[in-house]
Write a protein that holds these residues in place. Structure first.
Motif, PDB file in Angstrom:
ATOM      1  N   SER A 199      -1.018  -2.117 -11.593  1.00 47.22           N
ATOM      2  CA  SER A 199      -0.655  -1.488 -10.328  1.00 47.22           C
ATOM      3  C   SER A 199      -1.901  -0.892  -9.674  1.00 47.22           C
ATOM      4  O   SER A 199      -2.976  -0.826 -10.271  1.00 47.22           O
ATOM      5  CB  SER A 199       0.386  -0.387 -10.578  1.00 47.22           C
ATOM      6  OG  SER A 199      -0.214   0.662 -11.308  1.00 47.22           O
ATOM      7  N   GLU A 200      -1.736  -0.440  -8.442  1.00 49.10           N
ATOM      8  CA  GLU A 200      -2.856   0.187  -7.732  1.00 49.10           C
ATOM      9  C   GLU A 200      -3.323   1.441  -8.470  1.00 49.10           C
ATOM     10  O   GLU A 200      -4.516   1.734  -8.505  1.00 49.10           O
ATOM     11  CB  GLU A 200      -2.436   0.541  -6.311  1.00 49.10           C
ATOM     12  CG  GLU A 200      -2.177  -0.664  -5.438  1.00 49.10           C
ATOM     13  CD  GLU A 200      -1.685  -0.284  -4.055  1.00 49.10           C
ATOM     14  OE1 GLU A 200      -1.874   0.878  -3.649  1.00 49.10           O
ATOM     15  OE2 GLU A 200      -1.121  -1.158  -3.382  1.00 49.10           O
TER      16      GLU A 200
ATOM     17  N   ARG B   1      -7.041   2.153  -9.901  1.00 44.61           N
ATOM     18  CA  ARG B   1      -7.780   3.353  -9.499  1.00 44.61           C
ATOM     19  C   ARG B   1      -8.248   4.152 -10.718  1.00 44.61           C
ATOM     20  O   ARG B   1      -9.377   4.629 -10.772  1.00 44.61           O
ATOM     21  CB  ARG B   1      -6.908   4.239  -8.606  1.00 44.61           C
ATOM     22  CG  ARG B   1      -7.670   5.416  -8.017  1.00 44.61           C
ATOM     23  CD  ARG B   1      -6.819   6.279  -7.092  1.00 44.61           C
ATOM     24  NE  ARG B   1      -6.094   5.492  -6.116  1.00 44.61           N
ATOM     25  CZ  ARG B   1      -4.777   5.511  -5.968  1.00 44.61           C
ATOM     26  NH1 ARG B   1      -4.037   6.291  -6.727  1.00 44.61           N
ATOM     27  NH2 ARG B   1      -4.190   4.776  -5.062  1.00 44.61           N
TER      28      ARG B   1
ATOM     29  N   TYR C 168     -13.500  -2.955  -7.378  1.00 45.33           N
ATOM     30  CA  TYR C 168     -12.521  -1.979  -6.877  1.00 45.33           C
ATOM     31  C   TYR C 168     -12.269  -2.183  -5.389  1.00 45.33           C
ATOM     32  O   TYR C 168     -11.125  -2.090  -4.932  1.00 45.33           O
ATOM     33  CB  TYR C 168     -12.995  -0.557  -7.148  1.00 45.33           C
ATOM     34  CG  TYR C 168     -12.030   0.476  -6.620  1.00 45.33           C
ATOM     35  CD1 TYR C 168     -10.794   0.656  -7.217  1.00 45.33           C
ATOM     36  CD2 TYR C 168     -12.337   1.246  -5.510  1.00 45.33           C
ATOM     37  CE1 TYR C 168      -9.890   1.581  -6.732  1.00 45.33           C
ATOM     38  CE2 TYR C 168     -11.448   2.176  -5.016  1.00 45.33           C
ATOM     39  CZ  TYR C 168     -10.225   2.341  -5.632  1.00 45.33           C
ATOM     40  OH  TYR C 168      -9.334   3.257  -5.133  1.00 45.33           O
TER      41      TYR C 168
ATOM     42  N   SER D 104      -8.411  -2.961  -4.583  1.00 45.19           N
ATOM     43  CA  SER D 104      -7.682  -1.813  -4.033  1.00 45.19           C
ATOM     44  C   SER D 104      -7.062  -2.134  -2.676  1.00 45.19           C
ATOM     45  O   SER D 104      -6.142  -1.448  -2.238  1.00 45.19           O
ATOM     46  CB  SER D 104      -8.609  -0.606  -3.910  1.00 45.19           C
ATOM     47  OG  SER D 104      -9.647  -0.884  -2.992  1.00 45.19           O
ATOM     48  N   ASN D 105      -7.526  -3.176  -2.019  1.00 44.53           N
ATOM     49  CA  ASN D 105      -6.982  -3.588  -0.731  1.00 44.53           C
ATOM     50  C   ASN D 105      -6.016  -4.746  -0.976  1.00 44.53           C
ATOM     51  O   ASN D 105      -6.393  -5.757  -1.575  1.00 44.53           O
ATOM     52  CB  ASN D 105      -8.129  -4.012   0.194  1.00 44.53           C
ATOM     53  CG  ASN D 105      -7.634  -4.374   1.580  1.00 44.53           C
ATOM     54  OD1 ASN D 105      -6.695  -5.141   1.736  1.00 44.53           O
ATOM     55  ND2 ASN D 105      -8.291  -3.815   2.580  1.00 44.53           N
ATOM     56  N   ALA D 106      -4.786  -4.623  -0.499  1.00 47.26           N
ATOM     57  CA  ALA D 106      -3.753  -5.624  -0.787  1.00 47.26           C
ATOM     58  C   ALA D 106      -4.115  -7.009  -0.245  1.00 47.26           C
ATOM     59  O   ALA D 106      -3.927  -8.020  -0.931  1.00 47.26           O
ATOM     60  CB  ALA D 106      -2.410  -5.181  -0.225  1.00 47.26           C
TER      61      ALA D 106
ATOM     62  N   ARG E  80      -6.975  -8.445  -2.242  1.00 53.03           N
ATOM     63  CA  ARG E  80      -6.518  -8.777  -3.589  1.00 53.03           C
ATOM     64  C   ARG E  80      -5.736 -10.091  -3.592  1.00 53.03           C
ATOM     65  O   ARG E  80      -5.918 -10.925  -4.474  1.00 53.03           O
ATOM     66  CB  ARG E  80      -5.658  -7.641  -4.148  1.00 53.03           C
ATOM     67  CG  ARG E  80      -5.236  -7.857  -5.579  1.00 53.03           C
ATOM     68  CD  ARG E  80      -4.470  -6.680  -6.114  1.00 53.03           C
ATOM     69  NE  ARG E  80      -4.096  -6.883  -7.509  1.00 53.03           N
ATOM     70  CZ  ARG E  80      -3.403  -6.015  -8.224  1.00 53.03           C
ATOM     71  NH1 ARG E  80      -3.035  -4.864  -7.707  1.00 53.03           N
ATOM     72  NH2 ARG E  80      -3.092  -6.279  -9.469  1.00 53.03           N
TER      73      ARG E  80
END
Length: 164
Positions: free
Chosen positions: A16-17, A21, A54, A58-60, A63
């Motif tokens: 998951s995000e 992170r 990252y 971290s950016n949909a 990704r």
């Protein structure tokens, strides 16, 4: 081929995000050029790779594009022989797990983990606060001269007799 961004951050592709992170924070603390014991050039290169991974994960949108580029899919694919089979029962269908799934639990929920030191400390503070409040209430009642069990409790048993 070089390591994937998932491998660089040490997470699986289904992470998951929040997991991404957390992994980034841990690795950035470990490999930051100002705080690490590694040689400066190696630390800078590792830190650059971690930041690049990252920034992408971290950016949909980035990704999804990256997942397409490395040919990864979050969907579960059944093998062709599973689709052709017509005698599959419900229990037999549950026993067949797609090969591209690496999750431990079938429900998709996070698995249980032991509480961290901070969480245990927070629970200790909550419990200590509860006990302190109960002691404070007891002391205030004694200082005011109140009785522990007021006489108003005794007539309640008579009240139940008059209910229809």
């Amino acid at each position: 081929m070089s390591k994937t961004y998932y491998a660089i951050l040490g997470v699986n592709p289904w992470a998951s995000e929040i997991d991404i992170r957390r992994a980034y924070r841990d690795l950035s603390k470990l490999y930051h050029p100002d705080t690490t014991q590694l040689p400066k050039d190696e630390a800078i290169e590792s830190f650059r790779q971690i930041n690049e991974a990252y920034a992408t994960l971290s950016n949909a949108d980035r990704r999804n594009n990256y997942d397409r580029r490395i040919q990864f899919s979050r969907f579960q694919y059944a093998s062709i022989e599973n689709q052709v089979s017509t005698d599959a029962t419900a229990s037999n269908a549950q026993s067949r797990v797609p090969k591209n799934l690496q999750t431990i639990d079938d429900d998709g929920l996070p698995s249980e983990r032991p509480l961290s030191g901070g969480e245990l400390f927070a629970l200790l503070l909550i419990g200590a606060t509860l006990v302190a409040c109960l002691v404070l209430v007891f002391l205030v009642a004694l200082l005011r001269g109140d009785r522990l069990f007021p006489e108003a409790i005794a007539p309640l048993s008579i009240f139940w007799l008059y209910l229809p």
